[in-house]
Write an enzyme that holds these catalytic residues in place. Structure first.
Site, short mmCIF file in Angstrom:
data_model
loop_
_atom_site.label_atom_id
_atom_site.label_comp_id
_atom_site.label_asym_id
_atom_site.label_seq_id
_atom_site.Cartn_x
_atom_site.Cartn_y
_atom_site.Cartn_z
N GLN A 237 7.11 40.82 -6.57
CA GLN A 237 6.02 41.52 -5.87
C GLN A 237 5.18 42.29 -6.87
O GLN A 237 5.71 43.01 -7.72
CB GLN A 237 6.60 42.50 -4.82
CG GLN A 237 5.52 43.13 -3.95
CD GLN A 237 6.10 44.00 -2.83
OE1 GLN A 237 7.28 44.33 -2.83
NE2 GLN A 237 5.25 44.39 -1.90
N HIS B 53 2.63 34.96 1.86
CA HIS B 53 1.90 33.89 1.18
C HIS B 53 1.98 32.60 2.01
O HIS B 53 3.05 32.24 2.51
CB HIS B 53 2.54 33.57 -0.17
CG HIS B 53 2.44 34.68 -1.17
ND1 HIS B 53 1.41 34.75 -2.09
CD2 HIS B 53 3.24 35.74 -1.42
CE1 HIS B 53 1.60 35.82 -2.86
NE2 HIS B 53 2.70 36.44 -2.48
N ILE C 36 -6.96 35.73 -4.47
CA ILE C 36 -7.96 35.79 -5.55
C ILE C 36 -7.52 35.00 -6.78
O ILE C 36 -8.34 34.59 -7.60
CB ILE C 36 -8.22 37.27 -5.92
CG1 ILE C 36 -9.59 37.45 -6.55
CG2 ILE C 36 -7.14 37.85 -6.82
CD1 ILE C 36 -10.01 38.92 -6.66
N HIS D 156 2.72 41.38 2.22
CA HIS D 156 1.83 40.25 2.48
C HIS D 156 2.65 38.96 2.49
O HIS D 156 3.61 38.82 1.74
CB HIS D 156 0.69 40.17 1.46
CG HIS D 156 1.17 40.26 0.04
ND1 HIS D 156 1.49 41.45 -0.56
CD2 HIS D 156 1.41 39.30 -0.88
CE1 HIS D 156 1.90 41.22 -1.79
NE2 HIS D 156 1.87 39.92 -2.01
N ASN E 196 7.33 38.41 -1.09
CA ASN E 196 8.17 39.01 -2.12
C ASN E 196 8.33 40.51 -1.85
O ASN E 196 7.37 41.18 -1.50
CB ASN E 196 7.52 38.82 -3.49
CG ASN E 196 7.26 37.35 -3.80
OD1 ASN E 196 8.06 36.49 -3.49
ND2 ASN E 196 6.12 37.07 -4.42
#
Ligand code: AMP
Ligand code: ZN
Length: 140
Positions: free
Chosen positions: A95, A103, A33, A101, A88
């Site tokens: 993080q 990247h 986002i 997650h 992270n």
């Protein structure tokens, strides 16, 4: 397992809509986002794990395969010049959302993205005892 208070659990499992570039039974990859660069994607597991330490071996072993699929498709479409694949763990490591997650950040010649750090001097490397302890634990 899903955490009902976790926004990435909701996105990964389709409760909150997202721009999805890949989905399978374990993962969903979505557009970030607030991207670091054009085409920045994050890969979310459908099972909640705050970080790599909580993640199942199955998810941990598959997430890089998904990253490869997504990055390969993105390379064909976006024609980027390179890609950073990273994740992270912990606030100190950057993080901000505590659902694991990965990247996938496309890189373009002359872009302004940086992940710079100063290298420590040789005196700051680990001692033999620490290397031995880590090796014993890692190898089990
Ligand atoms: P990290 O700093 O490694 O925890 O990365 C969190 C990433 O999630 C950042 O790049 C955010 O821009 C991104 N992010 C946060 N909320 C959302 C959201 N609702 N949808 C998509 N990406 C998000
Ligand atoms: Zn979650």
């Amino acid at each position: 397992m899903v955490d009902s208070n976790c926004i990435f659990c909701k996105i990964a499992n389709g409760e909150i809509p997202s721009k999805t570039v890949y989905e399978d039974e374990r993962f969903r990859a979505i557009l970030d986002i607030s991207p670091a660069n054009r085409g920045h994607v994050i890969i979310l597991a459908k099972n909640h794990a705050a970080n790599i330490f909580e993640m199942s071996d199955e998810d941990a072993s598959q997430v890089y395969v998904v990253a490869k699929k997504v990055a390969t498709a993105m390379q064909k479409v976006l024609k980027f010049d390179g890609v950073n694949i990273m994740q992270n763990n912990g606030e100190i490591a950057g993080q901000t959302v505590f659902h694991h997650h990965m990247h996938v950040i496309p890189r373009y010649k002359n872009d302004k993205v940086t992940f710079e750090y100063e290298h420590l001097s040789e005196g700051d490397i680990l001692g033999d005892e620490e290397v031995a302890q880590i090796r014993a634990l890692a190898q089990g």
